[in-house]
Design an enzyme around this catalytic site. Structure first.
Site, PDB file in Angstrom:
ATOM      1  N   SER A   1      43.026  34.009  38.510  1.00 15.14           N
ATOM      2  CA  SER A   1      42.530  32.997  39.429  1.00 15.14           C
ATOM      3  C   SER A   1      42.117  33.651  40.729  1.00 15.14           C
ATOM      4  CB  SER A   1      43.629  31.981  39.711  1.00 15.14           C
ATOM      5  OG  SER A   1      44.674  32.639  40.403  1.00 15.14           O
ATOM      6  N   LYS A   2      41.154  33.020  41.389  1.00 15.30           N
ATOM      7  CA  LYS A   2      40.653  33.654  42.602  1.00 15.30           C
ATOM      8  C   LYS A   2      41.676  33.610  43.735  1.00 15.30           C
ATOM      9  CE  LYS A   2      37.835  29.626  43.733  1.00 15.30           C
ATOM     10  NZ  LYS A   2      36.638  29.033  43.263  1.00 15.30           N
ATOM     11  N   ARG A   3      42.717  32.806  43.593  1.00 15.98           N
ATOM     12  CA  ARG A   3      43.769  32.814  44.610  1.00 15.98           C
ATOM     13  C   ARG A   3      44.513  34.147  44.597  1.00 15.98           C
ATOM     14  NH1 ARG A   3      48.005  29.956  44.313  1.00 15.98           N
ATOM     15  NH2 ARG A   3      47.664  29.194  42.197  1.00 15.98           N
TER      16      ARG A   3
END
Ligand code: GLU
Length: 484
Positions: free
Chosen positions: A255-257
């Site tokens: 995930s881009k988090r």
């Protein structure tokens, strides 16, 4: 058609920034075609009209081209089974839906969104998974005709067997058995006449003569619907292969988090596309230590789709960095290296735009690296102390950084004007002066409180790089808050 007859595809939905996961699936298909002397094609799946945009489509195509994954047929080059964009094929799906209605494999449903929501609500309350309850399944033909004549909104749903299970063999997961009662009566044609993903995907794979469907494991649960459609139409089904998802180091879904996921982030930082493909390709082969450095031809020779792991592909950036370094040092000639650096610096007009903004702000050319170097840096090396000069206390800086991050995701088209408008809106919402909001952003994005104009810099760097810099800045400032 090639001798092997193998035809595979990548079918991206242009609903966001091109994701490394798309490159990973595309590479698998590309290598599969190369290995079997088959064809690799590209189809744009934009049936979700509210989320698909032409800009994202262009970005997906550019990103996959940057990766070196060339397709034989696609929306940009055409081919014998076009058009290759589902919105351009809209009228082709209707007769197939009619065929299913005529054969009794599908039915019209008039349920309103409100009714469906109530139905799901009570299913959830009863601890059951939400699923269409079949209310419209028993409507008489006359009633359907009169309700349609009265102009009621309708969708077409597929019928699902009530007993037994759908058994199939997946190229990665092996034998799979999914009970039919867990499969929803999928909408095939939406109220606006557009097909859903499932309908368009199956029809297009058939019409485009796709022999092997290799895609992410998130689609495994949809296979029963797809197999049923193939059966309803009397078509041969392709071989299915569901690849395990890429994961963060902690095994959660990439995930881009946690990790930059956008291909543009990796190109902006100066990763070499061959190194990224090498890194992703290693998930599809079995090799001994010391043999990792491979180009596309070597990858396709060693490509081993029979022995894929279900465990998930860990996206280990350190390994990517290591491979990228080796590519730069060992695989590029001096000339090639020079050419790549120049191409990279010119990408997205980065160098030119940076110079344009710098001209009025320097008295000697030698001041350029300090002033504009952040536009080319892969890592600013931000320290908590870099934020010390800002008037706001660390708590406020952190609040600003954390508020701005999700807001920047809302921007549809990333440019100077939209960035400025969004940041003004955030400042208003937070009841703060714009000056107060942009001060920490300046440091986060450029590493210094004296640099080029912020909105322009953010536009030049691109959303994915800015996202990562704000995240690292928030981490640095959080250390400051924590240490007080
Ligand atoms: N449009 C789907 C996606 O972007 C493709 C899934 C498939 O390959 O069937 O994930």
């Amino acid at each position: 058609m090639t001798a092997s007859g193998v035809r595979v595809r990548i079918a991206p939905s242009p609903t966001g920034e091109p994701h490394v996961g798309t490159a990973y699936i595309a590479l698998f298909n590309y290598l599969f075609a190369k290995k079997h002397g088959g064809e690799f094609i590209l189809r744009i799946e934009d049936t979700d009209a509210t989320r698909s945009t032409p800009e994202f489509e262009t970005k997906v195509l550019d990103a996959l081209k940057w990766c070196g994954l060339e397709w034989k047929e696609g929306p940009d080059i055409g081919g014998p089974y076009g058009p290759y964009r589902q919105s351009d094929r809209k009228d082709m799906y209707q007769p197939y839906a009619q065929e299913l209605l005529d054969k009794g494999h599908a039915f019209r449903c008039f349920c309103t969104p409100e009714r469906l929501e109530q139905m799901r609500e009570s299913q959830r309350a009863a601890g059951k998974p939400p699923k269409y309850d079949g209310l419209c399944l028993t409507l008489k033909a006359e009633e359907v005709t009169s309700r349609m004549a009265a102009g009621e909104t309708t969708v077409i749903r597929m019928k699902i067997p009530t007993e037994g299970s759908c058994d199939f063999t997946d190229g990665v997961y092996g034998d799979v058995s999914i009970p039919w009662d867990s499969v929803d009566m999928q909408v095939l044609i939406k109220a606006d006449g557009m097909p859903t993903y499932h309908m368009a995907n199956v029809i297009d794979d058939h019409l485009m003569k796709i022999t092997h469907v290799a895609r992410g494991e998130e689609w495994l649960a949809s296979v029963p619907k797809h197999i049923l459609l193939y059966r309803y139409f009397g078509w041969d089904q392709p071989v299915f292969m569901h690849l395990s998802l890429m994961r963060n180091a902690d095994k959660s879904k990439l995930s881009k988090r946690k990790n930059p996921t956008s291909i543009s982030y990796y190109s902006a930082l100066g990763y070499i596309p061959e190194a990224l493909m090498n890194f992703l390709g290693l998930f599809f082969i079995q090799i001994a230590e010391g043999e990792e450095l491979l180009d596309m031809d070597e990858l396709s020779e060693k490509f081993d789709p029979e022995n894929l792991s279900k465990a998930g592909a860990i996206f280990d950036i350190q390994k990517l960095d290591w491979l990228n370094g080796r590519w730069i040092r060992e695989k590029l000639s001096e000339e090639d290296f020079r050419a790549r650096v120049l191409t990279w610096a010119m990408e997205n007009d980065r160098l030119m735009a940076g110079l344009r903004l710098s001209q009025t702000r320097i008295s000697k050319l030698g001041e350029l690296p300090d002033l504009a170097g952040f536009l080319l840096k892969s890592d600013l090396g931000l320290q908590p102390s870099d934020f010390a000069k800002i008037k706001s206390p660390p708590e406020e800086i952190l609040e600003i950084l954390n508020t701005v991050q999700p807001d920047l995701e809302k921007i549809l088209e990333w440019n100077v004007e939209t960035i400025e408008a969004e940041l003004r809106a955030v400042a208003d919402r937070m009841g703060k002066k714009l000056k107060v909001v942009v001060a920490p952003l300046f440091v986060a994005v450029s590493g210094s409180s004296r640099s080029l104009p912020l909105f322009d810099s953010m536009a030049i760097l691109g959303r994915s790089v800015v996202r990562q810099r704000l995240k690292l800045a928030a981490q640095a400032v959080a250390a400051l808050v924590g240490s007080k």
